[in-house]
Design a protein around this motif. Structure first.
Motif, mmCIF file in Angstrom:
data_model
loop_
_atom_site.group_PDB
_atom_site.id
_atom_site.type_symbol
_atom_site.label_atom_id
_atom_site.label_comp_id
_atom_site.label_asym_id
_atom_site.label_seq_id
_atom_site.Cartn_x
_atom_site.Cartn_y
_atom_site.Cartn_z
ATOM 1 N N ARG A 199 -8.765 6.859 -97.879
ATOM 2 C CA ARG A 199 -8.037 7.457 -96.760
ATOM 3 C C ARG A 199 -7.309 6.405 -95.925
ATOM 4 O O ARG A 199 -6.260 6.671 -95.342
ATOM 5 N N GLN A 200 -7.870 5.209 -95.867
ATOM 6 C CA GLN A 200 -7.252 4.154 -95.055
ATOM 7 C C GLN A 200 -6.061 3.495 -95.745
ATOM 8 O O GLN A 200 -5.283 2.806 -95.106
ATOM 9 N N LYS A 201 -5.950 3.664 -97.058
ATOM 10 C CA LYS A 201 -4.882 2.977 -97.794
ATOM 11 C C LYS A 201 -3.594 3.797 -97.916
ATOM 12 O O LYS A 201 -2.505 3.257 -97.826
ATOM 13 N N HIS A 202 -3.729 5.080 -98.170
ATOM 14 C CA HIS A 202 -2.542 5.912 -98.422
ATOM 15 C C HIS A 202 -2.593 7.247 -97.710
ATOM 16 O O HIS A 202 -3.655 7.837 -97.566
ATOM 17 N N LEU A 203 -1.430 7.709 -97.298
ATOM 18 C CA LEU A 203 -1.195 9.054 -96.778
ATOM 19 C C LEU A 203 -0.541 9.874 -97.873
ATOM 20 O O LEU A 203 0.137 9.325 -98.736
ATOM 21 N N ARG A 204 -0.683 11.197 -97.816
ATOM 22 C CA ARG A 204 0.055 12.055 -98.747
ATOM 23 C C ARG A 204 0.898 13.049 -97.956
ATOM 24 O O ARG A 204 0.394 13.728 -97.085
ATOM 25 N N GLU A 205 2.191 13.068 -98.257
ATOM 26 C CA GLU A 205 3.105 13.954 -97.535
ATOM 27 C C GLU A 205 3.727 14.938 -98.531
ATOM 28 O O GLU A 205 4.323 14.515 -99.522
ATOM 29 N N CYS A 206 3.577 16.253 -98.229
ATOM 30 C CA CYS A 206 4.047 17.282 -99.157
ATOM 31 C C CYS A 206 5.180 18.093 -98.548
ATOM 32 O O CYS A 206 5.115 18.470 -97.378
ATOM 33 N N PHE A 207 6.183 18.352 -99.350
ATOM 34 C CA PHE A 207 7.274 19.244 -98.953
ATOM 35 C C PHE A 207 7.195 20.459 -99.868
ATOM 36 O O PHE A 207 7.365 20.326 -101.083
ATOM 37 N N VAL A 208 6.907 21.622 -99.263
ATOM 38 C CA VAL A 208 6.570 22.805 -100.039
ATOM 39 C C VAL A 208 7.583 23.926 -99.799
ATOM 40 O O VAL A 208 7.933 24.217 -98.658
ATOM 41 N N VAL A 209 8.026 24.531 -100.902
ATOM 42 C CA VAL A 209 8.836 25.744 -100.806
ATOM 43 C C VAL A 209 7.899 26.917 -101.125
ATOM 44 O O VAL A 209 7.383 27.015 -102.239
ATOM 45 N N ALA A 210 7.657 27.774 -100.121
ATOM 46 C CA ALA A 210 6.725 28.890 -100.328
ATOM 47 C C ALA A 210 7.471 30.112 -100.858
ATOM 48 O O ALA A 210 8.669 30.270 -100.615
ATOM 49 N N GLU A 211 6.737 30.923 -101.587
ATOM 50 C CA GLU A 211 7.334 32.190 -102.021
ATOM 51 C C GLU A 211 7.481 33.098 -100.808
ATOM 52 O O GLU A 211 6.756 32.950 -99.821
ATOM 53 N N GLU A 212 8.408 34.048 -100.896
ATOM 54 C CA GLU A 212 8.634 34.941 -99.775
ATOM 55 C C GLU A 212 7.361 35.691 -99.423
ATOM 56 O O GLU A 212 6.688 36.234 -100.303
ATOM 57 N N GLY A 213 7.025 35.692 -98.159
ATOM 58 C CA GLY A 213 5.862 36.441 -97.701
ATOM 59 C C GLY A 213 4.529 35.741 -97.902
ATOM 60 O O GLY A 213 3.476 36.274 -97.562
ATOM 61 N N ALA A 214 4.553 34.526 -98.482
ATOM 62 C CA ALA A 214 3.300 33.816 -98.741
ATOM 63 C C ALA A 214 2.681 33.351 -97.417
ATOM 64 O O ALA A 214 3.377 33.155 -96.424
ATOM 65 N N ASP A 215 1.370 33.133 -97.426
ATOM 66 C CA ASP A 215 0.636 32.726 -96.236
ATOM 67 C C ASP A 215 0.650 31.197 -96.124
ATOM 68 O O ASP A 215 -0.089 30.499 -96.821
ATOM 69 N N HIS A 216 1.505 30.687 -95.245
ATOM 70 C CA HIS A 216 1.661 29.236 -95.122
ATOM 71 C C HIS A 216 0.352 28.529 -94.771
ATOM 72 O O HIS A 216 0.041 27.470 -95.301
ATOM 73 N N ALA A 217 -0.388 29.122 -93.870
ATOM 74 C CA ALA A 217 -1.640 28.490 -93.442
ATOM 75 C C ALA A 217 -2.612 28.364 -94.606
ATOM 76 O O ALA A 217 -3.286 27.340 -94.776
ATOM 77 N N ALA A 218 -2.644 29.400 -95.445
ATOM 78 C CA ALA A 218 -3.558 29.380 -96.589
ATOM 79 C C ALA A 218 -3.120 28.327 -97.612
ATOM 80 O O ALA A 218 -3.944 27.611 -98.190
ATOM 81 N N ILE A 219 -1.807 28.216 -97.814
ATOM 82 C CA ILE A 219 -1.285 27.206 -98.748
ATOM 83 C C ILE A 219 -1.643 25.803 -98.244
ATOM 84 O O ILE A 219 -2.158 24.966 -98.995
ATOM 85 N N GLU A 220 -1.378 25.573 -96.966
ATOM 86 C CA GLU A 220 -1.655 24.259 -96.381
ATOM 87 C C GLU A 220 -3.138 23.915 -96.526
ATOM 88 O O GLU A 220 -3.494 22.797 -96.913
ATOM 89 N N GLN A 221 -3.980 24.889 -96.253
ATOM 90 C CA GLN A 221 -5.420 24.682 -96.343
ATOM 91 C C GLN A 221 -5.833 24.366 -97.788
ATOM 92 O O GLN A 221 -6.624 23.450 -98.036
ATOM 93 N N GLU A 222 -5.276 25.082 -98.737
ATOM 94 C CA GLU A 222 -5.654 24.873 -100.137
ATOM 95 C C GLU A 222 -5.211 23.486 -100.629
ATOM 96 O O GLU A 222 -5.946 22.805 -101.347
ATOM 97 N N ILE A 223 -4.012 23.082 -100.208
ATOM 98 C CA ILE A 223 -3.548 21.744 -100.610
ATOM 99 C C ILE A 223 -4.454 20.677 -100.013
ATOM 100 O O ILE A 223 -4.968 19.807 -100.724
ATOM 101 N N LYS A 224 -4.667 20.740 -98.708
ATOM 102 C CA LYS A 224 -5.412 19.681 -98.014
ATOM 103 C C LYS A 224 -6.849 19.514 -98.499
ATOM 104 O O LYS A 224 -7.421 18.441 -98.389
ATOM 105 N N THR A 225 -7.421 20.589 -99.019
ATOM 106 C CA THR A 225 -8.826 20.508 -99.439
ATOM 107 C C THR A 225 -8.976 20.376 -100.959
ATOM 108 O O THR A 225 -10.094 20.388 -101.473
#
Lengths: 329, 329
Positions: B195-221
């Motif tokens: 965690r101290q060495k690298h950050l990860r930055e994601c640029f995401v195109v969501a499908e229409e109507g998708a739950d952004h919060a759920a996507i973000e949570q699934e990626i991060k975990t």
């Protein structure tokens, strides 16, 4: 562990002492002895290695696998190099760039005739910097290579200062100009003059009653050494010189800037940099790693002169191929 | 000029196209053809090189000196590598670190049995970074090596994002944490967590109507890929993704920090860094330079698998030893 690689050191200045200490960091090597032109009795080593007269070496060919020649290029190596390459596998740090082709030819002939391997011009420049210039040149054929040196002590320029009338002692630092380095790093591919690449900073101890203005003027206008550079001259005391300028830091950068792609407009910057607290100790560490490579080339039946460009990276490592592939590839 | 080195390309993705363009920057080489599993008719090349079906290669052994394998490690090379190494001298960029020993063994066996040279895992990591890890490790035996990657696109992590439910498209940048790099550069020798060495930055195109919060949570975990890192997720449009994230920049640093001297308190920092506008174009340039080395090793009668660690720097250059010593040493 198999038999250790038996190393001899010829010459005991800063470099010889550095090699002595570096050998103790490599478990697959042992120091057989230090060979000196001085009276061995008067020499104080950093370790308890045996001390010999340089003439004693000839009788010890069976006891030494690789001889590391720690003399200077200017006077020692031109003579000592071929002399030792007739009797031993050798490594040296010959660094007079203009004379390398001639020195290579002499070492190659002698080493070849006597079935020896002679690695010449080992260190960081020539040496590790050369390797990086070669990789950059081969991988990005359309590009430019820049070498910057410093901040570090230049022995040649320090010597030049000391020859000026009225100067008792002195030291010179070569300093890369940050703005030029930054322009290269951004891929601008600038054309840089000598003056735009490096500054020269001198710390001078003047003799009592000497004319400081005259000394400064003579240094700044000295051809070859200073006249093409912006030079800063400080006058300090002998005590300050000892206290603040006894270390021998050095370093520098090799930067290859190149372009690829259909329209040759994709930029790539490859940078290799060294920040060394002690130039001789680092150079010594390079010499010792290449002594291992020389030993292996000799074991494989090779002979003649080689440079760092002819030696594969794996040859320097005490680790075998499988371990290197697993741990470092 | 003597006869040109005749190169074949297997696979025409970003890497194959990069190799095609890189060959045109090297006057001692010519591209014999591009071999594809697709219908050659449907393939648009960057140059007017001939196009062939991959099965046609077997009949062209006499026309190609070195075959550059441009498939991916995950699926293509494990099969294609040994298959081609039975018929051609090859270069590939196999980069699944954990499987390198196994792949090396397979390639070595086939290449050796058929009198071929196979250079595997060529590129920048594994590749040029490996070389720098090996030099650092050998020259400064008491020290630590740090590798940082980025800022750049990780194909594996981008693929992982795209597999998340509700994600239409996406890209992931690996970013070295500046503070960690600085601590290493000053010779502090820090112990750094993932965690101290690298950050990860994601640029995401969501499908229409998708739950952004759920996507973000699934990626991060997501285990292995993101859960051990601080991850930033941005939602953008498909148009923004195309406009701003089509380039494939990458790069990184290998830093060796070591100590020498009687009390092991003299510090040295060796840093190798790459800043690449296009990862595939640079990797391709490395592959092409190593194709020259493979050609020479083959001419010298060598066979079997090799890596960048086994190949001397001079082998990559079109210049001969005398010219290299004069110009680059």
């Amino acid at each position: 562990m198999s038999k250790k690689i038996r190393i001899g050191i010829v010459g005991y200045g800063n470099l010889g002492r550095g090699v002595e200490l570096a050998i103790s960091q490599n478990e697959d090597m042992e120091l057989v002895g230090v060979f000196t032109r001085r009276d061995p009795e008067q020499l104080t080593l950093a370790t308890d290695a045996p001390k010999y007269r340089v003439e004693d070496a000839a009788g010890m060919q069976g006891e030494i696998d690789v001889m590391i020649l720690c003399g200077g290029s200017a006077t020692d190596l031109a003579v000592q190099g071929p002399q030792f390459a007739a009797q031993f596998h050798t490594v040296d740090s010959f660094d007079t760039h203009a004379k390398i082709p001639e020195y290579f030819a002499a070492m190659d002939k002698t080493a070849r005739e006597n079935g020896k391997v002679a690695a010449i011009s080992v260190g960081w420049d020539p040496g590790l910097f050369s390797i990086n210039r070669a990789y950059g040149d081969a991988i990005l054929p359309q590009g430019k290579t820049y070498t910057f040196w410093g901040r570090g002590v230049s022995q040649g320029h320090s010597d030049a200062i000391r020859r000026v009338k009225g100067v008792k002692n002195g030291i010179q630092y070569t300093i890369p100009i940050e703005d030029a380095v930054e322009r290269v790093r951004t891929g601008e591919d600038p054309e840089l003059t000598t003056r735009q690449k490096h500054l020269r900073e001198c710390f001078v101890v003047a003799e009592e009653g000497a004319d400081h203005a005259a000394i400064e003027q003579e240094i700044k206008t000295m051809p070859n050494y200073f006249s093409d550079y912006d030079t800063i001259v400080h006058f300090i005391t002998e005590e300050e010189l000892k206290a603040e300028h006894s270390a021998m830091p050095h370093g520098g950068f090799v930067i290859r800037s190149g372009k690829t792609g259909k329209d040759r407009n994709t930029k790539h910057i490859v940078e290799y940099s060294l920040k060394l607290d002690s130039n001789p100790e680092f150079t010594s560490s390079v010499l010792v790693a290449y002594a291992r490579a020389v030993y292996r080339l000799a074991q494989a039946g090779q002979s003649g002169a080689v440079t760092v460009l002819d030696i594969a990276p794996a040859m320097l490592s005490p680790k075998d191929g499988a371990q290197l592939r697993k741990e470092l590839l």
